[in-house]
Enzyme design. Sequence first.
Site, short mmCIF file in Angstrom:
data_model
loop_
_atom_site.label_atom_id
_atom_site.label_comp_id
_atom_site.label_asym_id
_atom_site.label_seq_id
_atom_site.Cartn_x
_atom_site.Cartn_y
_atom_site.Cartn_z
N GLU A 107 0.86 -1.20 0.00
CA GLU A 107 0.00 0.00 0.00
C GLU A 107 0.89 1.25 0.00
OE1 GLU A 107 -1.56 0.85 3.94
OE2 GLU A 107 -3.35 1.82 3.12
N LYS B 97 -9.41 2.02 -1.86
CA LYS B 97 -9.64 1.49 -0.51
C LYS B 97 -10.98 1.94 0.07
CE LYS B 97 -7.02 1.31 3.90
NZ LYS B 97 -5.75 1.78 4.49
N CYS C 14 -4.85 -2.94 2.94
CA CYS C 14 -4.54 -2.83 4.37
C CYS C 14 -5.72 -3.09 5.29
CB CYS C 14 -3.88 -1.47 4.66
SG CYS C 14 -3.14 -1.49 6.31
N1 CDT Z 1 -2.96 1.56 6.48
C1 CDT Z 1 -3.87 0.97 7.27
O1 CDT Z 1 -5.01 0.76 6.87
N2 CDT Z 1 -3.48 0.65 8.52
C2 CDT Z 1 -4.38 0.13 9.49
C3 CDT Z 1 -4.00 0.61 10.84
C4 CDT Z 1 -5.13 0.53 11.74
S1 CDT Z 1 -4.90 1.47 13.15
C5 CDT Z 1 -5.63 2.97 12.77
C6 CDT Z 1 -4.47 -1.38 9.50
O2 CDT Z 1 -5.58 -1.90 9.56
O3 CDT Z 1 -3.45 -2.06 9.51
#
Ligand code: CDT
Length: 308
Positions: free
Chosen positions: A46, A123, A168
């Site tokens: 990502e 996303k 993500c």
């Molecule tokens: N980039 C991303 O989506 N990161 C999130 C962090 C969650 S904490 C706010 C993840 O789900 O890994």
Amino acid sequence: MREIVIGGAQMGAIQTAESREAVVARMIVLLDQAAKAGCDLVVFPELALTTFFPRWWMEDPAEVASWYEVEMPNAATAPLFNRARQHGTAITFGYAEQTPEGRKFNTSILTDRSGQIVGKYRKVHLPGHSDYDPDRAFQHLEKRYFEPGDLGFPVWRNLDAWMGMCICNDRRWPEVYREMGLQGVELITLGYNTPSVNSQDSAEGLEQRLYHSDLSMTAGAYQNAAWVVGVAKAGVEDGHPLIGGSIIVDPNGYVVARAAGEGDELIVHGCDMDLCTFGKTTIFDFARHRRTEHYSRITAQTGVVLPE
Ligand code: CDT
């Protein structure tokens, strides 16, 4: 047997000051390694071209704008597309997209072997918050810098398989896999930037974060009889640690390849798409076994509503 040799190109930290050109040079090193290993497809993380900028509170519109790509490919990424075309390797990577109308998305694209973009995903599940939050150890401002994706969860025919993408935080939501599963998806690729600690709970550290990452992807793979390839941007970005743990998961939910470190690292596995058939025609034969008459809450209701 329909084997796709897949390279998971985990990337180590990208510091704020690092240029797109320098990052693309690192991606090309991984791509060349992958081509040598016989990869048909290389999966990058990502927001692969920059640091994970949503951790920074920014007010200057010019500074904010500097993180987005207004076209893809562009001058900085053309060498990556060109090298992928030379190798005949399909690629997928994430970037911050700004549309001609000024809309901003956390996006990933998928190419075929000729470097043509054949798929785009934006996303849907944006984590974090949109206003500065003084109670957090660090900020996670995806809701400030992006709007939720507007393309749903499409799948594409590429490399003789049905492929889909998510990004993500999407990997934690079973609806994401099932939306693609209902379109017969055989391979789901995703990139992630996951902080190694929870900004709202310092007791939640690396071990638990890696566990939840594995749990989400292995369950999604098994319950939809699909391959899942999850690739991290890892390491310490300007003092902020991100988990590694990139994995390739087979349609039974087993992890068949795993990154060992938190730097630039390639993992490789020959993934037979025909392995999806057994699960898709038996325990997860959706047409025979799903009971949609009992699932209406899933789309009619967003949050929890306690029974009266
Ligand atoms: N980039 C991303 O989506 N990161 C999130 C962090 C969650 S904490 C706010 C993840 O789900 O890994």
